[in-house]
Design a protein around this motif. Sequence first.
Motif, mmCIF file in Angstrom:
data_model
loop_
_atom_site.group_PDB
_atom_site.id
_atom_site.type_symbol
_atom_site.label_atom_id
_atom_site.label_comp_id
_atom_site.label_asym_id
_atom_site.label_seq_id
_atom_site.Cartn_x
_atom_site.Cartn_y
_atom_site.Cartn_z
ATOM 1 N N THR A 54 -3.628 -16.850 15.067
ATOM 2 C CA THR A 54 -2.892 -18.111 15.091
ATOM 3 C C THR A 54 -1.406 -17.797 15.241
ATOM 4 O OG1 THR A 54 -2.524 -18.099 12.707
ATOM 5 C CG2 THR A 54 -4.509 -19.227 13.485
ATOM 6 N N GLY A 55 -0.629 -18.824 15.540
ATOM 7 C CA GLY A 55 0.817 -18.646 15.604
ATOM 8 C C GLY A 55 1.365 -18.127 14.279
ATOM 9 N N SER A 56 0.828 -18.656 13.178
ATOM 10 C CA SER A 56 1.275 -18.201 11.857
ATOM 11 C C SER A 56 0.973 -16.728 11.659
ATOM 12 C CB SER A 56 0.563 -18.980 10.747
ATOM 13 O OG SER A 56 0.783 -20.345 10.880
ATOM 14 N N GLN A 57 -0.249 -16.326 11.997
ATOM 15 C CA GLN A 57 -0.615 -14.924 11.839
ATOM 16 C C GLN A 57 0.255 -14.041 12.737
ATOM 17 O OE1 GLN A 57 -4.780 -15.511 12.796
ATOM 18 N NE2 GLN A 57 -5.398 -15.065 10.689
ATOM 19 N N ALA A 58 0.540 -14.535 13.926
ATOM 20 C CA ALA A 58 1.303 -13.732 14.888
ATOM 21 C C ALA A 58 2.719 -13.459 14.394
ATOM 22 C CB ALA A 58 1.339 -14.434 16.246
ATOM 23 N N VAL A 59 3.381 -14.480 13.849
ATOM 24 C CA VAL A 59 4.751 -14.231 13.391
ATOM 25 C C VAL A 59 4.739 -13.386 12.121
ATOM 26 C CG1 VAL A 59 5.797 -16.216 14.537
ATOM 27 C CG2 VAL A 59 4.978 -16.475 12.203
ATOM 28 N N ALA A 60 3.692 -13.531 11.303
ATOM 29 C CA ALA A 60 3.579 -12.653 10.128
ATOM 30 C C ALA A 60 3.412 -11.205 10.591
ATOM 31 C CB ALA A 60 2.403 -13.083 9.259
ATOM 32 N N TRP A 61 2.585 -10.999 11.615
ATOM 33 C CA TRP A 61 2.420 -9.648 12.169
ATOM 34 C C TRP A 61 3.747 -9.112 12.713
ATOM 35 C CZ3 TRP A 61 -0.437 -5.577 11.803
ATOM 36 C CH2 TRP A 61 -1.774 -5.700 11.386
ATOM 37 N N ALA A 62 4.514 -9.990 13.340
ATOM 38 C CA ALA A 62 5.794 -9.542 13.889
ATOM 39 C C ALA A 62 6.711 -9.073 12.764
ATOM 40 C CB ALA A 62 6.443 -10.663 14.688
ATOM 41 N N ALA A 63 6.735 -9.819 11.661
ATOM 42 C CA ALA A 63 7.576 -9.420 10.526
ATOM 43 C C ALA A 63 7.112 -8.070 9.982
ATOM 44 C CB ALA A 63 7.509 -10.477 9.428
ATOM 45 N N ARG A 64 5.793 -7.897 9.951
ATOM 46 C CA ARG A 64 5.249 -6.638 9.441
ATOM 47 C C ARG A 64 5.607 -5.476 10.373
ATOM 48 N NH1 ARG A 64 -1.004 -5.917 7.476
ATOM 49 N NH2 ARG A 64 -1.248 -3.700 7.922
ATOM 50 N N LEU A 65 5.442 -5.715 11.674
ATOM 51 C CA LEU A 65 5.758 -4.666 12.641
ATOM 52 C C LEU A 65 7.258 -4.361 12.678
ATOM 53 C CD1 LEU A 65 3.373 -5.844 15.485
ATOM 54 C CD2 LEU A 65 3.176 -3.682 14.239
ATOM 55 N N ALA A 66 8.069 -5.369 12.345
ATOM 56 C CA ALA A 66 9.527 -5.155 12.319
ATOM 57 C C ALA A 66 9.942 -4.433 11.040
ATOM 58 C CB ALA A 66 10.255 -6.492 12.439
ATOM 59 N N ARG A 67 8.997 -4.135 10.199
ATOM 60 C CA ARG A 67 9.241 -3.430 8.921
ATOM 61 C C ARG A 67 10.317 -4.124 8.120
ATOM 62 N NH1 ARG A 67 6.735 1.588 9.191
ATOM 63 N NH2 ARG A 67 6.463 2.491 11.268
ATOM 64 N N VAL A 68 10.166 -5.415 7.882
ATOM 65 C CA VAL A 68 11.195 -6.131 7.127
ATOM 66 C C VAL A 68 11.187 -5.649 5.680
ATOM 67 C CG1 VAL A 68 11.055 -8.140 8.638
ATOM 68 C CG2 VAL A 68 9.721 -8.113 6.523
ATOM 69 N N ASP A 69 12.361 -5.757 5.027
ATOM 70 C CA ASP A 69 12.510 -5.266 3.655
ATOM 71 C C ASP A 69 12.297 -6.367 2.626
ATOM 72 O OD1 ASP A 69 13.522 -2.620 4.442
ATOM 73 O OD2 ASP A 69 15.263 -3.745 5.170
ATOM 74 N N TYR A 70 12.663 -7.581 3.010
ATOM 75 C CA TYR A 70 12.762 -8.631 1.989
ATOM 76 C C TYR A 70 12.295 -9.965 2.577
ATOM 77 C CZ TYR A 70 15.037 -11.648 -1.532
ATOM 78 O OH TYR A 70 15.301 -12.573 -2.500
ATOM 79 N N ILE A 71 11.431 -10.663 1.812
ATOM 80 C CA ILE A 71 10.897 -11.953 2.266
ATOM 81 C C ILE A 71 11.018 -12.968 1.133
ATOM 82 C CG2 ILE A 71 8.880 -13.145 3.236
ATOM 83 C CD1 ILE A 71 7.741 -10.205 3.722
ATOM 84 N N PRO A 72 12.108 -13.739 1.099
ATOM 85 C CA PRO A 72 12.145 -14.836 0.150
ATOM 86 C C PRO A 72 11.397 -16.015 0.764
ATOM 87 C CG PRO A 72 14.243 -14.673 1.290
ATOM 88 C CD PRO A 72 13.343 -13.638 1.900
ATOM 89 N N ALA A 73 10.643 -16.769 -0.053
ATOM 90 C CA ALA A 73 9.755 -17.773 0.539
ATOM 91 C C ALA A 73 9.655 -19.020 -0.311
ATOM 92 C CB ALA A 73 8.368 -17.161 0.709
ATOM 93 N N TYR A 74 9.326 -20.100 0.342
ATOM 94 C CA TYR A 74 8.998 -21.347 -0.347
ATOM 95 C C TYR A 74 8.033 -22.114 0.554
ATOM 96 C CZ TYR A 74 9.382 -25.471 -3.212
ATOM 97 O OH TYR A 74 9.075 -26.502 -4.027
ATOM 98 N N PRO A 75 6.914 -22.578 0.002
ATOM 99 C CA PRO A 75 5.888 -23.171 0.873
ATOM 100 C C PRO A 75 6.218 -24.589 1.348
ATOM 101 C CG PRO A 75 5.175 -23.245 -1.422
ATOM 102 C CD PRO A 75 6.491 -22.522 -1.410
#
Lengths: 292, 407
Positions: free
Chosen positions: B7-28
Amino acid sequence: MRFRFHGRGGQGIKTAGRILGKAAFFEGLFAQDFAIYGAERRGAPITAFVRLSDAPILERGHIFNPSYVLVAAPSLLFDPTVKTLEGMVEGAVLFVNSSREIPILQPKKVHMIFRDVTGLALKYVGKDILSAAMGAVACKLSGTISLQSTVDSVGEELADLGLEPDMIEKNIQLAKECYLCVESVGLSGLSYKPSHKVVEVQYLGEKGIPDLLSVGNTAFRKTGSWRVFTPIIDRNLCTACGICYVYCPESCVSLDEQGYPAVDYDNCKGCLVCAIECPRKAIKTGRESAWS
Amino acid sequence: MVLKMLTGSQAVAWAARLARVDYIPAYPITPQTEIIEILSEWVRKGEMEAIFVQMESEHSLFTAAGTAAATGARVFTATSSQGLLYGFEMLYSIAGWRAPLVLVNVARAVAAPITLEPDHNDVLAARDSGFLQFHAENVQEALDLVLFAYRVAEDHRVLLPAIVNIDGFHLSFTRERVELPEQSFVDEFLPEYNPVNPIRASEPVAKGIPVLIPPLYSFFKYQMHMASRNALNVFREAAKDFEKLFSRTYAPVEEYMVEDADTVIVMSNSFASAGKQAVSALREEGHKVGLLKIRLFRPFPTDDIIKSLRGKKCVVVIDQNISVGKGGIMCPEIAEALYHLEDRPRVILPVIAGLGGKSISLEEFRYAVRVAERLASLKAGPDGPLLLFREDEAILVESLLKTASGG
Ligand code: SF4
Ligand code: SF4
C-alpha cells in the motif's frame, strides 16, 4: 478485470480483496486492491475493489463498472445506500453468499451464482469470517488464478495479519473447498457505456449549509439485517433473572411485566452476548435467514 | 530488487526504513495511522534502528521533529489534514531553522463538513511555509519520492524540510506492485546526512534567532526562497543518479501524450491516473489531448511547465482543492508561468474537481476539454472555475439533502 466485494465490517472483506490481489500478483499479473471502510465499525457496509490486468493499471479508487461483484452479506442487496449492483452490465458476474437463489430485480442478463460460503466457513473455521472463502471464490471465478497461487496468497495474507498457524491451515482448507465450489466464468466483451450528463451545481442559499434537521433518525436504521446468528429465548428455561437485559450492548432486550425478556429482532445485531451470559443457557442460537 | 504488493502507507514506511532514519515522532490520525503503526512495529522488533516516540499532538510532534533534525538526526514523520493544520505554526519554524526532515502528508479534505477522503487543501495550505513539496501519483512514486525528498532536502545548496504528499485511501490504502529498492543502492543514492551547525551539548548554537532589524528578516526569507529554487537542479541531478541505480527516473513534471496535443490537462497526485486514462479515451474519440502532471510543487517548476505548455491551444487546470472565493490554487500559478510567452495557450480553463475524494469521471474530463476548445474557437475566456458534477451525483445530493432536512 474489475472486482467489487460487498460485505460487513468484521467479515474479512478487505482481506478477501487482498487475497485476490496477492494471488494475481503471484501469477505475474498487475494487481491493485483497495478497500473503503468509512467509519470503521463491525457490521457497517464495507466495499473492497480489485483490478487485475496484464498491463500497468491506470485506474484507481471506486469501481463503477465491475466485471465481478461478490456479495458476502446478502442483506446488503436490499440496502439502498450500498448499491451492490451498481454498474453491472450484461455478461457481468454476480456471486452471492447464500444457500438459495434470491430473486433480484435486475433486467440485464447478469450471470448469477449462489453458494453458502458462510456454511463452509462455519464448518472449517467455526466463525463467519469470509476472507479466505470470498477471496478463493474470486480467484476461481477470474479463470486466471491457479489453486496454488490462491492457497499461497491465503497463507501469506493471513500470516501478515498475525493469525496462528493452525488457524491459517483451517482457512487454507476452507479456501480450497471454496475454490472448488464454483466454476470459472469467462467474460465476453462487457460493454459499459456510462452516459451521465455533467451538470452545473446550483447555489442553494440556506439549503446549501451542512445542517442536519431530521435528527434522532437512528431508529430508522434497522441493524437487525446485520445478523448471522439469531438468539432465541426459551421461556421454559428462563428464570427472568434479567442478566441478558443488562448485558445486551445494543439495548435490544426488553423485559415484560413479569420480568421475562424479549428480543427486538429489528435491531438485534446477533452478537450473542446474551446467549453467552445467560446463566441458565436459556438462549439458543440459530442461523439467520430473516433478511429474505 | 524485490517485487512486492504494497500500500502507499507501507511504501512510505519502507522508504523511511531504507533511508535509515534516526528518529520518528508520531501522532495518529486517519488515514495516516497505518504508516506509524508499521514503523513502531519495526522499531519494537528491532528491525529498524530508530527511536520512535508517540507525542501528544501534532504541534509537539513537529516541534520534536524539527529540533531533532537541527541536532543532525535524520527525521521522518507523517500526518494528515487537521493534524497538519494543528501543527501548522511549527512548519514555518522548521523551515526557518533550515532543518531538513521529511514529512509525509496523507491528503484528506479539511473539515467542516467532515470527511476522510482526499483533496489537497491540507497540503497546499503549507505551500508558502518553505517546505519543499513532492506529490505522488502511485505507490512506487510514493516510495521513491521519499528517498528523493531526503536527498534534495539535505543537500547543502537547499537545506529545507520536505513534504511528500500521498492521497488518503486512493494511495495510502491502495496496494500495487512495487519494486522495493535494495538497501545498498539506497545507501549509495542517499549518503549519510551531514548537518550544518548541528546543535551539540558541547557546542551550543542558536537556531531561528530573533531578527528585530527588518532587513535581516527579509534577507533570511530571500535566502530560503533561493535555496528552494536550487532544489530544482538538485532534484534533476538526483534523478540522474537514481536512474543509474534503479533504471527509472523522475522529472519535476511528467508529460503524458503532451507532445502533439492541442489541449493539455494539468493535474497532480493520484487522480492523475484517472486523467491519463481519460486522455487515452479522448484520443480515441479524436481529441488531441495530453496530460501534464505536476510532481514537484515547491519549488514550482516554471521552466518545465513552459516547455510543456507553450504553443498549445488550450490548458485545462484541474485543481483538487478550492480557495474559497477564488477557485483553484494551482491554476493562477500555471497562468502566471505562461503569461509572458508570445505563444502562450489561447485558453487556460480553471476546473475544480475531486474535492473530498469525489471521483472524476471520463464525462467530466470530456466536458472540461470541450468547454476549453469552445472558448478557444470563440476567442473568449472562462468566467470563473468550472465546478464539475455529474447528473447522477447531483440527484444523489438532492435526495440526501431532502433526507437531512426531514423532507
Ligand atoms: S444477540 Fe443478544 S446481546 Fe447481541 S444484540 Fe442481539 S439481543 Fe443483544
Ligand atoms: S439471562 Fe437467561 S435466564 Fe436470565 S432473563 Fe435472560 S434468558 Fe432468562
